[in-house]
Motif scaffolding. Structure first.
Motif, short mmCIF file in Angstrom:
data_model
loop_
_atom_site.label_atom_id
_atom_site.label_comp_id
_atom_site.label_asym_id
_atom_site.label_seq_id
_atom_site.Cartn_x
_atom_site.Cartn_y
_atom_site.Cartn_z
N VAL A 32 0.88 -1.01 -0.42
CA VAL A 32 -0.25 -0.10 -0.62
C VAL A 32 0.36 1.47 -0.06
CG1 VAL A 32 -1.78 1.38 1.22
CG2 VAL A 32 -1.80 -0.97 1.20
N SER A 91 -6.26 -1.30 -6.29
CA SER A 91 -7.53 -0.76 -5.31
C SER A 91 -6.85 0.29 -4.93
CB SER A 91 -8.03 -2.15 -4.62
OG SER A 91 -6.67 -1.81 -3.60
N ASN A 92 -7.52 1.04 -4.91
CA ASN A 92 -7.91 2.52 -4.04
C ASN A 92 -7.96 2.04 -3.16
OD1 ASN A 92 -7.91 5.61 -4.01
ND2 ASN A 92 -9.81 5.74 -4.19
N ILE A 93 -7.38 2.78 -2.03
CA ILE A 93 -7.49 2.66 -0.47
C ILE A 93 -7.90 4.33 0.06
CG2 ILE A 93 -6.41 2.18 1.56
CD1 ILE A 93 -6.58 0.23 0.15
N GLU A 111 -2.97 0.22 -3.31
CA GLU A 111 -2.83 -0.51 -3.36
C GLU A 111 -2.65 -1.56 -4.08
OE1 GLU A 111 -3.59 -5.22 -0.79
OE2 GLU A 111 -5.13 -4.48 -1.62
#
Length: 105
Positions: free
Chosen positions: A25, A84-86, A92
């Motif tokens: 991340v 993926s957008n954290i 991430e």
């Protein structure tokens, strides 16, 4: 270490060892995040985020390779990346594939 996104390597017979993966991340400095926000007003490439994703992919790939090396692998096949957008400015990156050993070197 050979890394490919196919499930084979020409001329090699492969013995499957295990699934291997690497993830991270990653985020950018808040100042760069604010400057990148201004870029969305005028359009175009947001170079700070491009750089962030390239760095994150490189680190995740290295972690996957380290895991494959610990198994004694010669290569990793069928490699896939996912992101993926954290939260805003942080993402991430995960990379995974199949660690293999050559049957005949």
């Amino acid at each position: 270490m050979i890394l490919v996104n196919t499930d084979y390597i020409d001329g090699k017979e492969l013995n499957v060892l295990s699934v291997v993966k690497g993830s991270i991340v990653w985020s950018k400095h808040i100042g760069k995040d604010i400057l990148s926000g201004f870029k969305t007003l005028v359009g175009g490439e947001i170079e700070g985020y491009t750089e962030m994703m390239n760095e994150a992919r490189a680190i995740a790939t290295k972690r996957m390779v380290n895991e494959a090396e610990e198994l004694g692998a010669d290569a990793v096949v069928n490699i896939r990346y996912a992101t993926s957008n954290i939260m805003q400015g942080a993402a991430e990156v995960i990379v995974y594939g199949t660690a293999v050993k050559y049957v005949n070197k």
